[in-house]
Design a protein around this motif. Structure first.
Motif, PDB file in Angstrom:
ATOM      1  N   LEU A 186       9.594   9.549  10.817  1.00 59.63           N
ATOM      2  CA  LEU A 186       8.684   8.486  11.230  1.00 59.63           C
ATOM      3  C   LEU A 186       7.868   7.930  10.074  1.00 59.63           C
ATOM      4  O   LEU A 186       7.324   6.832  10.167  1.00 59.63           O
ATOM      5  N   GLU A 187       7.768   8.687   8.992  1.00 57.16           N
ATOM      6  CA  GLU A 187       6.990   8.237   7.844  1.00 57.16           C
ATOM      7  C   GLU A 187       7.835   7.440   6.859  1.00 57.16           C
ATOM      8  O   GLU A 187       7.314   6.934   5.854  1.00 57.16           O
ATOM      9  N   ARG A 188       9.132   7.298   7.121  1.00 50.30           N
ATOM     10  CA  ARG A 188      10.011   6.614   6.184  1.00 50.30           C
ATOM     11  C   ARG A 188       9.955   5.107   6.363  1.00 50.30           C
ATOM     12  O   ARG A 188       9.626   4.590   7.429  1.00 50.30           O
ATOM     13  N   VAL A 189      10.296   4.402   5.280  1.00 55.33           N
ATOM     14  CA  VAL A 189      10.187   2.937   5.247  1.00 55.33           C
ATOM     15  C   VAL A 189      11.016   2.288   6.346  1.00 55.33           C
ATOM     16  O   VAL A 189      10.586   1.322   6.993  1.00 55.33           O
ATOM     17  N   LYS A 190      12.222   2.812   6.582  1.00 54.88           N
ATOM     18  CA  LYS A 190      13.115   2.205   7.564  1.00 54.88           C
ATOM     19  C   LYS A 190      12.462   2.168   8.948  1.00 54.88           C
ATOM     20  O   LYS A 190      12.529   1.165   9.657  1.00 54.88           O
ATOM     21  N   PHE A 191      11.808   3.274   9.330  1.00 57.50           N
ATOM     22  CA  PHE A 191      11.141   3.320  10.627  1.00 57.50           C
ATOM     23  C   PHE A 191       9.927   2.402  10.651  1.00 57.50           C
ATOM     24  O   PHE A 191       9.678   1.700  11.634  1.00 57.50           O
ATOM     25  N   LYS A 192       9.155   2.402   9.565  1.00 63.00           N
ATOM     26  CA  LYS A 192       7.970   1.545   9.525  1.00 63.00           C
ATOM     27  C   LYS A 192       8.344   0.071   9.653  1.00 63.00           C
ATOM     28  O   LYS A 192       7.700  -0.697  10.373  1.00 63.00           O
ATOM     29  N   GLU A 193       9.393  -0.335   8.954  1.00 65.23           N
ATOM     30  CA  GLU A 193       9.834  -1.727   9.034  1.00 65.23           C
ATOM     31  C   GLU A 193      10.334  -2.061  10.428  1.00 65.23           C
ATOM     32  O   GLU A 193      10.102  -3.167  10.939  1.00 65.23           O
ATOM     33  N   TYR A 194      11.014  -1.119  11.039  1.00 70.05           N
ATOM     34  CA  TYR A 194      11.496  -1.347  12.402  1.00 70.05           C
ATOM     35  C   TYR A 194      10.326  -1.564  13.363  1.00 70.05           C
ATOM     36  O   TYR A 194      10.321  -2.503  14.153  1.00 70.05           O
ATOM     37  N   PHE A 195       9.318  -0.695  13.271  1.00 70.01           N
ATOM     38  CA  PHE A 195       8.174  -0.808  14.167  1.00 70.01           C
ATOM     39  C   PHE A 195       7.400  -2.103  13.925  1.00 70.01           C
ATOM     40  O   PHE A 195       6.893  -2.715  14.856  1.00 70.01           O
ATOM     41  N   ARG A 196       7.298  -2.513  12.655  1.00 72.66           N
ATOM     42  CA  ARG A 196       6.582  -3.753  12.356  1.00 72.66           C
ATOM     43  C   ARG A 196       7.303  -4.979  12.897  1.00 72.66           C
ATOM     44  O   ARG A 196       6.694  -6.020  13.113  1.00 72.66           O
ATOM     45  N   SER A 197       8.603  -4.872  13.109  1.00 73.72           N
ATOM     46  CA  SER A 197       9.367  -6.016  13.622  1.00 73.72           C
ATOM     47  C   SER A 197       9.164  -6.235  15.116  1.00 73.72           C
ATOM     48  O   SER A 197       9.543  -7.276  15.651  1.00 73.72           O
ATOM     49  N   LEU A 198       8.566  -5.248  15.801  1.00 74.26           N
ATOM     50  CA  LEU A 198       8.402  -5.333  17.243  1.00 74.26           C
ATOM     51  C   LEU A 198       7.151  -6.118  17.600  1.00 74.26           C
ATOM     52  O   LEU A 198       6.133  -6.050  16.912  1.00 74.26           O
TER      53      LEU A 198
END
Length: 696
Positions: A186-198
């Protein structure tokens, strides 16, 4: 040696959705998982293989029984929740406001859920109409919007905006990670970018994951995003969890609570009762340090084993505020008071007195009863009272008690529970009293209520609580009641058609509105206001002005507005007596008394009616003009004002000007332009003599 992959079974209603969700999970979790997609429509769900985690869409199964037939009981499951992306919202925001569009999805449930979610995210400028397989055919639409279900759009509709399938929301992805013990992802960039897209509207994921770096466990991550305070205890009632909201509410820090017995730290929370009964304790109101708090305690039981419980706590004021906002969203009809006391037009003494009384009453919370003839502005006063009160930020709801059948009025006011009668809406319905919580409800023509409803209204006023039709739960409300009546309620009480006790409950703060015929100078003031508002460009002959001032005005302000509208649309430069509607010729004081009174007597009465409590001022101006007539000089505003000051009468030049205008309109004087002054004519002298004899 590579780690053993976690097996994930993705279950959805149809093949397309299942494969889409599977692809999203695979994209984020990569080589750590192996996935397999199943769907209900093609029957593949009947052949599900074993998995470490089942990820299931909410619409896949119609009942718990259907789910249990396909997915074993007790296996880990995550319920799919979906979200729109920011890109999708940007697309919808580009559509012109007020546009009509079909919203197309796989089922009625999915359509309505999607439209509701878009509304919560601020997409309220498009008028969506639900459409789904099996829905009735609909015509007249040029645009369709769909989340990846273009195949269900009507064939004759070519303008389609396909937003693409809604993606798995943040809570779903977080829960999958926690269930599989991949919380470090959950702390990785891929997850953060995914959440920001929502597209979200409740919290910032940047802040959420900034905090997550400092949290000791994945469990704290979920705890900290809750709006309520959360306190968790184990099977021995020892505290193992306490989020920041709970610290804020209770004032007890995490260091002071974690690993301590709940009874010694939070003795006001019923953990022991929950453990002994193993039943959920719902919405219990307690008081801690002079603050009201609502508490719900939920046991955690697996099989027959009690594992602990969680208490959710919230300040009562915060919960009330949330409930208020939810009511506004459900109502979504813009029930706000439109008018203030500044919108009430009139300078007459009787009207100003009514406004002054109403302003004082508005500051209280007591019931107000507004009485007066039809068309005197009772609803206008009700709006103004609400806006003048400290409830002005809350709903103002108006309903006419005489405009609908008794049973319909009852369901509108009190609401009903599901299944309470044939045709009742699924899920029940909130009543207007609940919607108006913290605000004002205006009961117009309250005399139209049946005796049975009068009893229910009396209970609302006395107890400040209601019960829905078909329900068994008492609901407390905080509503200010403003009632209005066209008829004399005292007479109705004496006749037995209106309850005596209800009358005295409603009549706590009475406001009596004067009829237009008693408002003298307001008649022409209102006439000119409506004329300007309607764009009228005509002028009135003196005889027409006299007729207006002598009219009975049985319909009051509403009747006056109608006549101004009539005179505006006949499109005449000057309106003469013969141009007036038939009602004037049959219903004016001058016509009714023409045979018994002289024209001078009528003119004097008209002037008295126009002047109201300022008759002494009008008489003084006539007296000065009469003196000028004797001395053969014209009198100006300044000279009249100065003469008034000499005898202590005190009339400003502006007040003198208004009186001169009224006398000129009545045909009693002749006004000259510029500094020529004003002169009284023979008709004015006669009226002056008549008033002189009366005032003596």
């Amino acid at each position: 040696m590579s780690p053993i992959k976690k097996r994930i079974a993705v279950v959805a209603l149809d093949y397309t959705a299942a494969k889409f969700y599977e692809h999203q999970i695979k994209e984020l979790f990569g080589e750590l998982v192996s996935t397999c997609a199943y769907n209900v429509l093609n029957g593949s769900v009947k052949k599900i293989k074993e998995a470490d985690l089942f990820v299931v869409s909410t619409d896949a199964f119609e009942s718990i029984t259907d789910l249990q037939e396909c997915i074993p009981i007790g296996v880990p499951k995550v319920e799919i929740a979906v979200a729109f992306t920011n890109k999708s919202l940007d697309t919808l925001r580009s559509i012109p406001s007020g546009s009509k569009a079909l919203f197309v999805n796989l089922s009625e449930k999915m359509v309505r859920e999607a439209i509701t979610r878009l509304s919560q995210l601020g997409i309220n400028h498009i008028n969506f109409t639900p459409y789904y397989p099996g829905a009735k055919s609909i015509s007249g639409f040029q645009l369709a919007v769909t989340p990846g279900e273009s195949r269900y759009v009507p064939k004759d509709l070519n303008n389609i905006i396909d937003l693409g399938q809604r993606v798995l929301d943040s809570s779903t992805m977080v829960e999958i990670a926690l269930r599989l013990k991949f919380d470090y992802l959950l702390e990785r960039v891929k997850f953060k970018e995914y959440f920001r897209s929502l597209a979200v509207n409740n919290y910032s994921f940047n802040q959420l994951f900034g905090r997550s770096l400092q949290m000791e466990s994945q469990f704290e991550l979920l705890m900290e995003i809750m709006d309520e305070g959360i306190i968790g205890v184990n099977e021995n009632d020892v505290i193992f969890a306490c989020n920041s909201k709970a610290v804020e509410i209770t004032g007890v820090t995490k260091e002071q609570s974690i690993d301590h017995p709940a009874i010694s730290i939070f003795s006001f929370l019923p953990f022991e009762e929950c453990r002994s009964t193993r039943k959920k304790i719902n919405n219990r109101l307690i008081r801690v340090s002079d603050v009201d708090i609502t508490v719900t305690v939920t046991p955690v039981i697996r099989g027959d084993e009690y594992l602990g419980s969680f208490a959710t706590i919230q300040k009562f004021t915060e919960e009330e505020y949330k409930q208020h906002n939810l009511r506004i969203q459900l109502l979504n009809k813009g029930h706000k008071a439109k008018y203030t006391f500044d919108d009430i037009i009139g300078e007459s003494h009787v009207l100003k007195k009514a406004c002054a009384i109403a302003k004082k009453m508005a500051k209280t919370h007591s019931t107000v009863l507004i009485t007066g003839e039809s068309g005197t502005g009772k609803e206008l006063f009700a709006h103004a009272v609400h806006n003048e009160s400290d409830r002005h930020n809350y709903p103002f709801i108006a309903i006419n008690c005489a405009a609908m059948p008794d049973n319909l009025l009852e369901s509108e006011l009190f609401g009903y529970d599901e299944g309470s009668f044939t045709g009742a809406r699924r899920g029940g319905k909130l009543g207007l009293f609940e919607y108006a919580h913290k605000g004002t409800i205006f009961l117009d023509e309250v005399e139209g209520m049946s005796p049975a409803l009068q009893i229910k209204l009396l209970r609302v006023i006395q107890e400040r609580e209601i019960m829905r039709i078909g329900g068994n739960k008492i609901i407390s409300i905080d509503v200010r009641i403003v009632a209005a009546a066209n008829e004399n309620l005292e007479e109705l009480v004496s006749k037995g058609s209106f309850r005596n006790d209800l009358y005295f409950r409603l009549n706590t703060l009475p406001i009596q509105l004067p009829p237009l015929r008693e408002r003298g100078e307001d008649i022409m003031l209102l006439f000119n206001y409506f004329k300007c508002k309607l764009g009228g460009r005509f002028t009135l002959s003196p005889k027409v002005i006299n007729t207006l001032l002598s009219h009975n005005w049985n319909g009051n302000i509403r009747e006056l507005h109608n006549y101004v509208e009539y005179l505006t649309y006949i499109d005449k430069d000057i309106v003469y007596y013969d141009d007036l509607p038939p009602g004037f010729h049959n219903n004016s004081l001058s016509t009714l008394k023409h045979n018994s009174d002289s024209s001078t007597n009528i003119d004097a009465k008209l002037l008295e009616q126009l002047a109201g409590n300022q008759i002494d001022d009008y008489f003084f101006v006539l007296d000065m003009l009469h003196v000028g007539f004797i001395n053969q000089v014209a009198m100006g505003r300044l000279s009249i004002s100065e003469e008034a000051e000499k005898i202590g009468h005190y009339l400003t030049q502006q007040e003198v000007r208004g009186i001169l205008n009224d006398l000129n309109n009545l045909g009693l004087i002749k006004m000259s332009r510029g500094r020529g002054g004003s002169k009284i004519n023979n008709r004015g002298i006669k009226v002056f003599s008549e008033l002189q004899s009366r005032l003596k």
